[in-house]
Scaffold this active site. Structure first.
Site: not given
Ligand code: GLU
Length: 409
Positions: A200-202, A204
């Site tokens: 996910s976005k967290r 990267g």
């Protein structure tokens, strides 16, 4: 003839996951002298994100994954309607609330041999609920459009993410209902974050365009993506696109989920940055930052030479050379002032201003005062570390260095 496709929905900007799927498809096509096809799946009109289609094309172009053919589903609506009607005629589909539904009625298991890991995947057809193939607005659902297009464009292998496995029995049922031969399916294990959770976005997982904008080279990104779940065997890791295409084989795709490791991408990017010639690297850095175009050409090249081995992204150049091109803002303690005074005396007496002589002076001051390089570094640049100080000072020039020291004192 190998014919593969990627079928992105323009519902967001492609990330590493779907771009890796594109790369695997592309390499499989190239390896087999086949065709690589782009199909925009824009049938879920409500979820379309403005600019997403353009971003898909921009990413493929940047990475050099040029499609041989291109289709857009919203331009082929009559085809899907025809095929939905055919299913009604065959009594496989029925109309309800305006939409056309399919009932899976094989009474048997639905199975296929997946090309990844060469294993049989099986679903009980009783577990498959009725599903919509044509919506009341005249647009097909993913299932119908995907099968009709894969058949009509003669797709030989469907290589897609594992998240589509549960759709495959529905697709196989449609193939059977139409009396068509299904393609070979290859479901790629999805990429996970370092904590084994869905990427996910967290972790990267940004848009691929973000990586480009942050100063990653396309060669590094391609190399990074290809080793996410595939390896040619041995410990070979660094590969050009040509080599990848030469070696790529679905047989060697790992059945385990690959783990996204940003450190690996940074390392690879450093490797590719170091492979560039100075002129080429200078060009790439300048193209990313207009203000660097003002630096004198000869000095700029020297800076690039110095920074090349220490850069992990093109954007890091700015930070590395900031102490050289900008006057640092430092406030010195009494002790540091004393050292600055000593440096000033030493530097003033250097006749031929070059890094060896500068280093000798710095070393002498360090030894006398029993201090280390970070202290010297801070005095001269305001930072604790960076490009090698003697070389940095050589580039700044004697006059400017002495001027800086005067100001500090
Ligand atoms: N439109 C689907 C996607 O967004 C395509 C899945 C497939 O390849 O069949 O990935």
């Amino acid at each position: 003839m190998v014919r593969v496709r990627i079928a992105p929905s323009p519902t967001g900007i492609p990330h590493i996951g779907n771009t890796r799927t594109a790369l695997f498809n592309y390499l499989f096509a190239k390896h087999n002298q086949g065709k690589f096809i782009l199909r925009i799946e824009d049938t879920d009109q409500k979820r379309i994100v403005p600019g997403a289609k353009e971003a898909i094309v921009e990413i493929l172009t940047w990475l050099g994954l040029f499609p041989d053919e291109q289709y857009t589903q919203s331009e082929r609506l009559s085809l899907y309607k025809e095929h939905a009607e055919l299913l009604i005629k065959k009594a496989i589909a029925y109309k309800k609330d305006g939409a056309v539904w399919v009932r899976v009625n094989t009474g048997a298991a639905i199975a296929w041999d997946d090309a990844i890991g060469n294993k049989k995947i099986q679903f009980n057809s009783n577990d498959i609920e009725d599903f919509v193939v044509l919506k009341s607005d005249g647009f097909p659902t993913y299932h119908l459009a995907s099968v009709v297009d894969d058949h009509l464009t003669e797709i030989s292998h469907v290589i897609r993410g594992q998240e589509w496995i549960s759709s495959t029995p529905k697709h196989l049922f449609l193939y059977e209902s139409f009396g068509w031969k299904p393609p070979i399916f290859a479901h790629l294990p999805v990429i996970l974050g370092p904590d084994k959770a869905k990427l996910s976005k967290r972790h990267g997982a940004k848009s691929v365009l973000d990586y480009r904008d942050e100063g990653y080279l396309k060669e590094a990104l391609l190399n990074f993506m290809v080793i996410l779940g595939w390896s040619p065997g041995g410990d070979k890791e660094i590969m050009s696109m040509d080599e990848m295409a030469q070696l790529f084989d679905l047989k060697n795709v790992n059945t385990a989920n690959p783990i996204f490791d940003i450190g690996k991408l940074q390392w690879l990017n450093g490797v590719y940055i170091r492979q560039l010639g100075i002129d080429e690297l200078s060009e790439k850095i300048k193209n990313k930052n207009e203000k660097l175009k003002r630096i004198n050409e000869k000095i700029f090249k020297k800076l690039v030479e110095l920074a090349q081995s220490r850069m992990k992204t093109l954007n890091e150049f700015d930070e590395l050379v900031a102490p050289i091109v900008e006057e640092p803002k430092v406030v010195l303690s009494q002790n540091e002032k004393e050292l600055a005074r000593k440096l000033n005396v030493g530097f003033s007496s250097i006749v031929h201003w070059e890094s060896n002589a500068i280093f000798t002076t710095i070393k002498k001051v360090m030894q006398e005062a029993q201090v280390r390089m970070p202290v010297m570094y801070r005095i001269m640049t305001g930072k604790e570390s960076g490009l090698p100080l003697p070389q940095v000072l050589e580039i700044i020039g004697k006059e400017k260095v002495l001027e800086r020291l005067q100001k500090l004192l």
